[in-house]
Write an enzyme that holds these catalytic residues in place. Structure first.
Site, mmCIF file in Angstrom:
data_model
loop_
_atom_site.group_PDB
_atom_site.id
_atom_site.type_symbol
_atom_site.label_atom_id
_atom_site.label_comp_id
_atom_site.label_asym_id
_atom_site.label_seq_id
_atom_site.Cartn_x
_atom_site.Cartn_y
_atom_site.Cartn_z
ATOM 1 N N HIS A 1 -32.133 -64.121 -93.206
ATOM 2 C CA HIS A 1 -31.203 -65.235 -93.311
ATOM 3 C C HIS A 1 -30.447 -65.673 -92.000
ATOM 4 C CE1 HIS A 1 -32.812 -66.190 -97.087
ATOM 5 N NE2 HIS A 1 -32.123 -65.526 -97.764
ATOM 6 N N GLU B 1 -52.393 -64.004 -91.452
ATOM 7 C CA GLU B 1 -51.347 -63.113 -91.870
ATOM 8 C C GLU B 1 -51.793 -62.013 -92.384
ATOM 9 O OE1 GLU B 1 -48.498 -66.102 -93.990
ATOM 10 O OE2 GLU B 1 -50.420 -66.481 -94.658
ATOM 11 N N ASP C 1 -45.469 -62.219 -91.250
ATOM 12 C CA ASP C 1 -46.276 -61.614 -92.397
ATOM 13 C C ASP C 1 -47.344 -60.602 -91.875
ATOM 14 O OD1 ASP C 1 -45.231 -61.919 -94.989
ATOM 15 O OD2 ASP C 1 -46.074 -64.029 -94.870
ATOM 16 N N CYS D 1 -47.638 -69.734 -85.168
ATOM 17 C CA CYS D 1 -46.322 -70.376 -85.739
ATOM 18 C C CYS D 1 -45.323 -69.307 -86.173
ATOM 19 C CB CYS D 1 -46.830 -71.318 -87.088
ATOM 20 S SG CYS D 1 -47.499 -70.410 -88.215
#
Length: 583
Positions: free
Chosen positions: A187, A415, A439, A486
């Site tokens: 985060h 991913e 990922d 991305c």
């Protein structure tokens, strides 16, 4: 005496200021702590504290918007869980004090999440933050450990940082973040990049920094200098001012120095992120995370509500590309109305993303209908992609679902290593790829992306990860399909050049990263990017890949914030007064 700590740089730039060291968690109420006998009043006090915390988290999330809102609303749901309230009431009824009942009430949930491991295991920190906030309310202590205002920007230092304490901060308040724990996708890292504030995570020794100590943070190299000499601070500030001046002059569409176009797009979580994307010159949206619209809800949003949210984003980029990822639920993003079909010992390897949507076709059908309606209203050029696709058969299924809904451009996220290795097979079924490097690294290296101790395996410069990106780009090119990136890797100016050299056709990132990437591409030819990519893939480790690539990218000087004599990040550790960290 000056010292240097080294961690993982996750948000570029130079930050300097006095250290504000965030205290560790609120002390647990002692075992056996009892109330005075009025169980009804004590229960009311406990539940009122939980509701106060939930309301505060929700209000902070609404003010923050974007990903911060999603995280805090999920925490608010934890505080309002009816089973938690019942357990707290039961404990208070047995004589346990309100604070101890809250602490013990969260215990069962904590054990379940920790046992689940993976992303859910990493959510234990979020659960602990909710618990500690409620206990702080009951104890009459301040809930937030971050100052609301300061005489000058400070460096926020902590073992780890709670989303609720950081989402409402701004560059006017905080000069940099430094945490002892966390990783590139924590985060703290996500929020720092969204703010455009330098940040270093997984930094041993950070929590022991003395409050008020002058700290100089390099968010590119991962260096954290304690008590640096004045001339070093002055030189760093001059370098940062020059860097920002260079970025301010980088305008226009993304392209290499010889005119090879590379559209530069923004990752967004909803309409609240559009202002920043437009201000930073995004040419469109490369990743619209639609799951944020579905969080904190007992049932899925209606087709009409979804249509309005999608239309706002499409209308912000008339005639330009907007790539929407359909609902990415399961594992790291559990939804109340969309539970997994059965018990999953390892949710990260279970029915998530496209797999879960395939099991619940009505949810996908409603979302595709809403997207088709939003596209019919005009605006951007819409493309839709599915997450967690592993095989050509899954790609063909999703493309067929999009066609049936009247959506002409269907793609998949790369991913999973199997998708990258057999990219040509998948490209035959869909219109485009978008590589999610976060990922892809997690699954390629069997390394949970939320575990700070494994941060080195999530270094996007890992040559094996570059090999997989190259395989995806080559497979797409074999069928004339575009292949974007991305993941967070796209926002690294040096790595962006390498990605272009690998054959990637567009880059999507947090909006504040766009100017630096635009400037880096404009300073290098496509051939230089190709040479840098080859050199990076030939290396055997991330540091070697960085070093080899930068030898072909001379225009990076002054753009990233790292010193020209040692531009790549160094291994985590501590060094003394010489000012040189090991590595």
């Amino acid at each position: 005496m000056s010292r240097t700590l080294t961690g993982v740089g996750v948000s570029p730039g130079i930050g300097y200021g006095p250290a504000h060291v965030v205290e560790d968690a609120v002390p647990a109420p002692p075992p056996g702590d009892r109330h005075d006998g009025d169980a009804e009043a004590e229960t009311h006090r406990a539940l009122r504290a939980l509701e106060q915390v939930a309301a505060d988290l929700q209000e902070r999330g609404e003010r923050a918007g974007g990903e911060g809102r999603a995280v805090l609303e999920a925490q608010a749901m934890m505080a309002r869980d009816p089973e938690l309230a019942a357990e707290v009431a039961r404990l208070v009824g047995s004589g346990v004090s309100a604070a101890r009942a809250v602490h013990e009430g969260f215990g069962g949930y904590r054990e379940a999440l920790a046992a689940a491991g993976g992303y859910l295991g990493a959510r234990v920190a979020d659960l602990d933050d909710v618990r500690d906030r409620a206990i702080a309310v009951l104890a009459g202590r301040p809930v937030s450990r971050v100052p609301a205002a300061a005489a000058e920007p400070y460096v926020l230092v902590a073992r780890d940082l709670a989303p609720a304490d950081t989402v409402l901060l701004s560059p006017d308040t905080v000069a940099a973040f430094v945490t002892e724990e966390g990783g590139p996708t924590s985060h703290t890292a996500i929020i720092a990049r969204a703010m455009g504030v330098p940040a270093v995570v997984a930094c041993p020794g950070a929590a022991s920094v003395a409050p008020g100590a002058p700290v100089l943070v390099d968010g590119t190299s991962g260096r954290v200098r304690l008590d640096p000499p004045g001339e070093e601070v002055g030189a760093a500030r001059e370098a940062e001012a020059a860097r920002r001046s260079l970025l301010a002059r980088a305008t226009g569409p993304g392209a290499t120095a010889d005119g090879h176009a590379v559209p530069l797009l923004a990752n967004v979580g909803g309409p609240g992120d559009l202002e920043s994307a437009l201000a930073c010159g995004a040419e469109g949206v490369g990743l619209y995370r639609t799951e944020l619209l579905f969080l904190d809800r007992p049932r899925a949003p209606s087709v009409e509500e979804q249509e309005e949210a999608y239309a706002q984003v499409l209308e912000a980029f008339p005639g330009r590309p907007v790539v929407v990822r359909v609902l990415d639920a399961g594992a790291d993003k559990p939804l109340a109305f969309l539970p997994p079909p059965g018990e999953e010992p390892n949710p990260a390897l279970g029915e998530r993303g496209a797999r879960l949507l395939r099991a619940r076709p009505e949810v996908l059908a409603a979302q595709l209908t809403a997207l088709a309606r939003a596209a019919a209203r005009g605006g951007a050029r819409l493309s839709v992609m599915a997450p967690m696709v592993a095989t050509a058969e899954e790609a063909a299924w999703f493309a067929a679902a999009c066609r049936a809904a009247g959506l002409p451009s269907a793609g998949v996220m790369i991913e999973v290593p199997s998708a990258a290795l057999r990219a040509a097979d998948l490209a035959a079924e869909v219109d485009f790829f978008s590589v999610g490097t976060n990922d892809l690294a997690q699954y390629a290296f069997a390394a949970d992306r939320q575990v700070g101790a494994l941060a080195a395996l999530h270094d996007a410069w890992q040559p094996a990860l570059l090999d997989l990106v190259g395989a995806a780009a080559s497979g797409a090119a074999a069928h004339g399909r575009p292949c974007g990136v991305c993941g967070e890797a796209a926002g690294d100016p040096a790595l962006a050049c390498v990605l272009v050299g690998l054959g990637v056709t567009s880059l999507s990132m947090s909006a504040p990263a766009l100017p630096a990437v635009r400037a880096a591409l404009a300073r290098h030819t496509r051939e230089q990017c190709v040479l840098a990519a080859r050199a990076a893939r030939a290396a055997s480790c991330p540091a070697g890949a960085r070093r080899a690539a930068r030898a072909h990218l001379p225009g990076l000087a002054g753009l990233t914030g790292a010193g020209p004599d040692d531009p790549e990040p160094v291994e985590p550790g501590v060094s003394g007064s010489s000012g040189r960290s090991r590595g």
